[in-house]
Design an enzyme around this catalytic site. Structure first.
Site, PDB file in Angstrom:
ATOM      1  N   TYR A 102      13.264  -6.786  17.984  1.00 17.18           N
ATOM      2  CA  TYR A 102      13.755  -7.593  17.292  1.00 17.18           C
ATOM      3  C   TYR A 102      12.811  -8.118  15.840  1.00 17.18           C
ATOM      4  CZ  TYR A 102      14.687 -11.835  14.024  1.00 17.18           C
ATOM      5  OH  TYR A 102      14.828 -12.795  13.497  1.00 17.18           O
ATOM      6  N   SER A 128      13.867 -10.975   8.080  1.00 19.82           N
ATOM      7  CA  SER A 128      13.176 -11.288   8.142  1.00 19.82           C
ATOM      8  C   SER A 128      11.731 -11.465   8.516  1.00 19.82           C
ATOM      9  CB  SER A 128      13.465 -12.042  10.577  1.00 19.82           C
ATOM     10  OG  SER A 128      12.292 -12.786  10.671  1.00 19.82           O
TER      11      SER A 128
END
Length: 268
Positions: A155, A142
């Site tokens: 995350y 990401s």
């Protein structure tokens, strides 16, 4: 134009019941690949697989060795081999600041996002050893894998780790003809990230956030991410390994201390 080397290949896509994974499954099927749609939600996996010619749906928890063995075994039983992997399954956790993060939730995010990719990589290399050298793997990191934030901290941490796994996998893979790359999506409207309280971030909210933080002034789509994954898995990317490829509308290139042109009124 189709990407070379995808037609007839067997591809495993995890987290393929929705969002980016579903987009990748559809793109690879359109390229002629036989797709194994893996998701812990069996109904979603079956729904996506049902849209694709010759696809196989497998319900599995990627954070468990038994789950990884289940999707590998099902794929090999059905198709005889596995050529390509997109290790994409992930969860975001609750968007709260560090003092409010529960250790259990941190562990849950790391289990799916990091342990799941590790187990998938390990099993992929073992499968390649059994069937013969050569293959390609893409993992989903990401933009959060190279940046930080005050919330969804587990995350961010997990996506940093996924990048490390991809690079280590690429070094090992070079000895046996296996390429490993990581992608870094930016703002892609899915159900991954929720607001405090559990409500999903709406598509409109995602697009508005992208408008003010992303040079292209819009959110991306799962299909746009899928195009990058298909390229990296294809023979067109035969000299590409160990890379980290943003698909973020330019967000990672922008200086956060300077306004984007749209914010200054200089763009039409």
């Amino acid at each position: 134009m189709a990407f070379a080397g995808l037609d007839g290949k067997v591809a495993v896509v995890t987290g393929a019941g929705s969002g980016i994974g579903a987009g990748v499954a559809r793109r690879l099927a359109a390229e002629g690949a036989r797709v194994v749609v893996v998701d812990r939600d069996e109904e979603r996996a079956r729904t996506v697989a049902g849209e694709l010619d010759g696809a196989l749906a497998v319900a599995a928890d990627v954070a468990q060795e038994a789950g990884v063995a289940a999707y590998t075994g099902a794929a090999v039983e059905e198709f005889g081999r596995i050529d390509l992997y997109h290790l994409n399954a992930g969860i975001a956790g609750t968007p709260v600041p560090i003092p409010e993060i529960e250790a259990q939730e941190f562990d849950e995010v790391m289990a799916v996002n990091v342990r799941g990719v590790f187990l998938g990589l390990r099993d992929a290399f073992r499968q390649y050893e059994r069937q013969g050298p050569g293959g390609a793997i893409v993992v989903t990191s990401s933009l959060a894998g190279v940046l930080g934030a005050a919330d969804i901290v587990p995350y961010h941490v997990s996506k940093h780790a996924v990048l490390g796994l991809a690079r280590c996998g690429a070094i090992h893979g070079a000895t046996c003809g296996v390429r490993v790359n990581a992608i870094a999506p930016g703002i892609i409207p899915t159900n991954l990230v929720s607001q405090p309280g559990g409500a999903p971030v709406s598509s409109d909210a995602a697009h508005e956030r992208a408008r003010v933080t992303t040079p292209l002034e819009r959110a991306g789509t799962a299909d746009e991410v899928a195009a990058l994954v298909a390229f990296l898995l294809s023979d067109e990317a035969s000299y590409v390994t160990g890379g980290f490829y943003p698909v973020d509308g330019g967000a990672g290139a922008a200086n956060p201390f300077r306004p984007l042109p749209a914010a200054t009124g200089s763009r039409g």
